[in-house]
Design a protein around this motif. Structure first.
Motif, short mmCIF file in Angstrom:
data_model
loop_
_atom_site.label_atom_id
_atom_site.label_comp_id
_atom_site.label_asym_id
_atom_site.label_seq_id
_atom_site.Cartn_x
_atom_site.Cartn_y
_atom_site.Cartn_z
N LEU A 102 16.40 -114.74 -7.10
CA LEU A 102 15.72 -115.19 -5.88
C LEU A 102 16.58 -114.77 -4.70
O LEU A 102 17.71 -115.25 -4.56
CB LEU A 102 15.53 -116.71 -5.91
N LEU A 103 16.06 -113.87 -3.90
CA LEU A 103 16.76 -113.40 -2.70
C LEU A 103 16.30 -114.23 -1.52
O LEU A 103 15.10 -114.34 -1.25
CB LEU A 103 16.46 -111.92 -2.46
N ILE A 104 17.23 -114.84 -0.82
CA ILE A 104 16.92 -115.69 0.34
C ILE A 104 17.64 -115.13 1.56
O ILE A 104 18.80 -114.75 1.48
CB ILE A 104 17.36 -117.14 0.08
N TRP A 105 16.93 -115.06 2.67
CA TRP A 105 17.57 -114.60 3.89
C TRP A 105 17.14 -115.47 5.07
O TRP A 105 16.12 -116.14 5.04
CB TRP A 105 17.26 -113.12 4.16
N ALA A 106 17.97 -115.45 6.10
CA ALA A 106 17.74 -116.26 7.29
C ALA A 106 17.61 -115.34 8.50
O ALA A 106 18.25 -114.29 8.57
CB ALA A 106 18.90 -117.24 7.50
N ASP A 107 16.79 -115.75 9.45
CA ASP A 107 16.63 -114.93 10.65
C ASP A 107 17.51 -115.42 11.79
O ASP A 107 17.41 -114.96 12.91
CB ASP A 107 15.16 -114.91 11.09
N GLY A 108 18.42 -116.37 11.47
CA GLY A 108 19.33 -116.87 12.49
C GLY A 108 18.72 -117.92 13.39
O GLY A 108 19.34 -118.35 14.36
#
Length: 595
Positions: free
Chosen positions: A424-430
């Motif tokens: 599961l790849l999780i990313w944040a846009d800040g």
């Protein structure tokens, strides 16, 4: 005496027939008096009242338990929407319907914040299909999630758990304080010390192990020849439990102690075991430094590397549990072949984190290698600025995940061992927005709660599944009627197993890739990743009920670790017959931190 004799004579002469009745009456009076004396002495009414109180308490407790068990923690609508784990071709075939019975998270119209950039056109990509395990019949309403009680106080910050590895050798990360300061994100930083061990000589040469000082669940670390030692050294001169390493919080130092080994322990050629070798008395703890060499017995040597790092703390909670389920009653003991890992943030592309489960077959080597290679490949790909920007602009990491699987497969050198892989790849846009995308081969599954709806983010690749039957038929080599295994395996997609893939072209390492979902802390979203040992005995509906139940019972102190442990207990109670590993991601913690 004479009056009595006269009375008897009178009775005898007047009415001798009354004498038996008088004697009987006298005996009855005496019996009644005796019973009264016994009652007064024993006081049995005390025991009776105690029993009545006990029965009342038990009845009350029983009613409370029944209320907890029978209470509809998930609404009736949601219960009707959540289906069982697919077990036949018909149910598994439903995964490919596109007539409205299945939908992606976008069709659910989640309430995104105004900063969220994705649009439906941006998210359309080939074979990436989000599978919704609910039944979207006409008029169906998704179950509502539990509301946060008013007045809930902000919880204290949890200990850093941004780097966890369970029963595997995971890739090293170097996250410097300067890089954390230069990041566009304001995640809190925490210092930690990472201990790296590598066997450089002896029968187990090449084995590696990593553990961090903040990971209390993995400490102390045991070195020994047999399980359940954390670092297994297959050497006849090494004792079953030979030595132990722990992190001294007072000195902020790693310490090694000999546990009464038979053949002794050396640190940089100096004995640290008890003077009476073989006496089974423990030695004194000694501090470890980077570059030290630990010698167990005479042949096995371990190199020590210690690094101190400042790491970004997870902005959401993660609970990780694992159990080999090897103590089965009357069953053969199982070796642990599951590997769990997670990295937040990735070194370099620190807006991203990776969470994964590998379930090995034929041994744990392929799972261990994949758990090390996959994060390295994802990190390498996302280190390219253009690739990162593409993920942000399109809100889609399909190409990244597909390439990472391809490169991991290419670097795996395991002919006769293989593993499932679910990441599961999780990313944040800040800007407090978190996005997740799943990719998998095999039957380790990921199911998420998105806006109160259960969404299956992975696909089972068992031989008998509808999707695999269709794929093989399309390749020109369909399965025979009743065929459920290929070369003895019930999986059609996996990493490794190079020999089997050479023998039968129907095996594949091409991953299924889900659509992107927005993990919304406002709706208390969460995700459950688990190996098939869990899903074989616990269906998604029951898993969701356990999560909601734990949240209700522990409103103020419900942690991801507690929920993960509750899920594992359910698998134990259902007598699962396989290794079981679970990763629980709780995005509700984001909301708690803002309260």
């Amino acid at each position: 005496m004479y009056p009595i004799m006269d009375l008897i004579d009178g009775i005898a002469t007047d009415d001798v027939a009354l004498l038996p009745y008088l004697l009987l009456l006298l005996l009855m009076v005496l019996l009644i008096l005796l019973l009264l004396l016994i009652l007064i002495a024993c006081k049995p009414w005390r025991l009776l009242s105690h029993n009545l109180r006990s029965q009342t308490i038990k009845a009350t407790a029983s009613s409370d338990v029944n209320e907890d068990v029978e209470r509809p923690l998930v609404s009736q609508d949601l219960e009707s929407n959540i289906t069982e784990r697919p077990s036949n071709s018909a149910s598994e075939g439903s995964c490919h319907q596109t007539d409205g019975h299945l939908s992606s998270p976008l069709t659910h119209s989640p309430t995104h914040k105004h900063r969220v950039p994705p649009t439906p056109s941006q998210l359309s990509h080939g074979d990436s299909l989000m599978v919704d395990i609910s039944d979207h019949s006409e008029g169906a309403v998704a179950g509502k999630t539990l509301k946060r009680p008013a007045g809930e106080q902000k919880s204290d910050a949890k200990e850093d758990s941004s780097y966890k590895t369970i029963i595997n050798d995971s890739s090293r990360q170097s996250i410097s304080k300067s890089s954390a300061d230069q990041s566009n994100f304001s995640f809190p930083c925490m210092w930690r010390s990472i201990l790296s061990l590598e066997v450089i000589s002896g029968p187990s040469c090449g084995a590696q192990y990593y553990v961090q000082s903040t990971n209390k669940s993995k400490l102390p670390l045991t070195l020994g020849r047999v399980s359940p030692s954390d670092v297994l050294i297959v050497d006849s001169e090494v004792s079953g439990k030979h030595g132990r390493i722990n992190f001294n919080l007072n000195k902020l130092k790693w310490e090694l102690v000999d546990m009464g080994s038979l053949n002794g322990t050396l640190l940089n050629s100096k004995a640290i075991h008890h003077p009476q070798t073989g006496s089974r008395h423990w030695g004194d703890p000694v501090e470890l430094s980077s570059g030290d060499i630990i010698t167990l017995g005479t042949a096995s040597k371990i190199s020590v590397q210690i690094t101190s790092q400042f790491s970004n703390k997870l902005p959401f909670e993660v609970g990780v549990v694992s159990d080999p389920m090897c103590a089965r009653r009357g069953g053969k003991k199982l070796p642990m072949e599951d590997v769990c890992y997670y990295h937040w943030p990735l070194s370099g592309p620190d807006q991203f984190g990776l969470f994964g489960i590998c379930d090995g077959h034929g041994g744990v080597a392929a799972a261990s290698s994949a758990s090390k290679l996959m994060p390295e490949m994802v990190t390498r790909i996302l280190s390219d600025t253009l690739r990162r920007e593409k993920v942000f602009s399109h809100c889609d990491a399909s190409d990244v995940l597909r390439e990472a699987f391809s490169q991991t497969e290419a670097h795996l050198d395991h002919l006769y061992e293989g593993c499932t892989a679910t990441v599961l790849l999780i990313w944040a846009d800040g800007d407090d927005n978190y996005f997740a995308q799943c990719a998998n081969v095999g039957d380790s599954s990921c199911i998420a709660n998105i806006e109160g709806k259960p969404i299956k983010m992975s696909e089972d690749h068992r031989i008998a599944s509808y999707t695999e039957k269709m794929r093989m038929a399309a390749s020109g080599e369909p399965l025979k009627d009743g065929e459920t295994r290929l070369c003895g395996l019930n999986l059609a997609r996996m990493l490794g197993d190079k020999f089997l893939k050479q023998q039968d072209a129907r095996f594949s390492s091409e991953p299924y890739i889900s659509r992107v979902v927005y993990m919304n802390p406002e709706s208390r979203d969460f995700a459950i990743m688990a190996s098939d040992g869990f899903w074989d005995v616990v269906n998604p509906k029951k898993a969701f009920q356990i999560v909601h139940q734990e949240r209700e019972r522990n409103v103020m102190s419900c942690s991801a670790d507690k929920i993960a442990e509750a899920l594992l207990r359910e698998a134990r109670s259902q007598r699962t017959k396989d290794n079981t590993s679970i990763i629980f991601l709780d995005f509700d913690s984001c909301k708690r931190d803002d309260v």
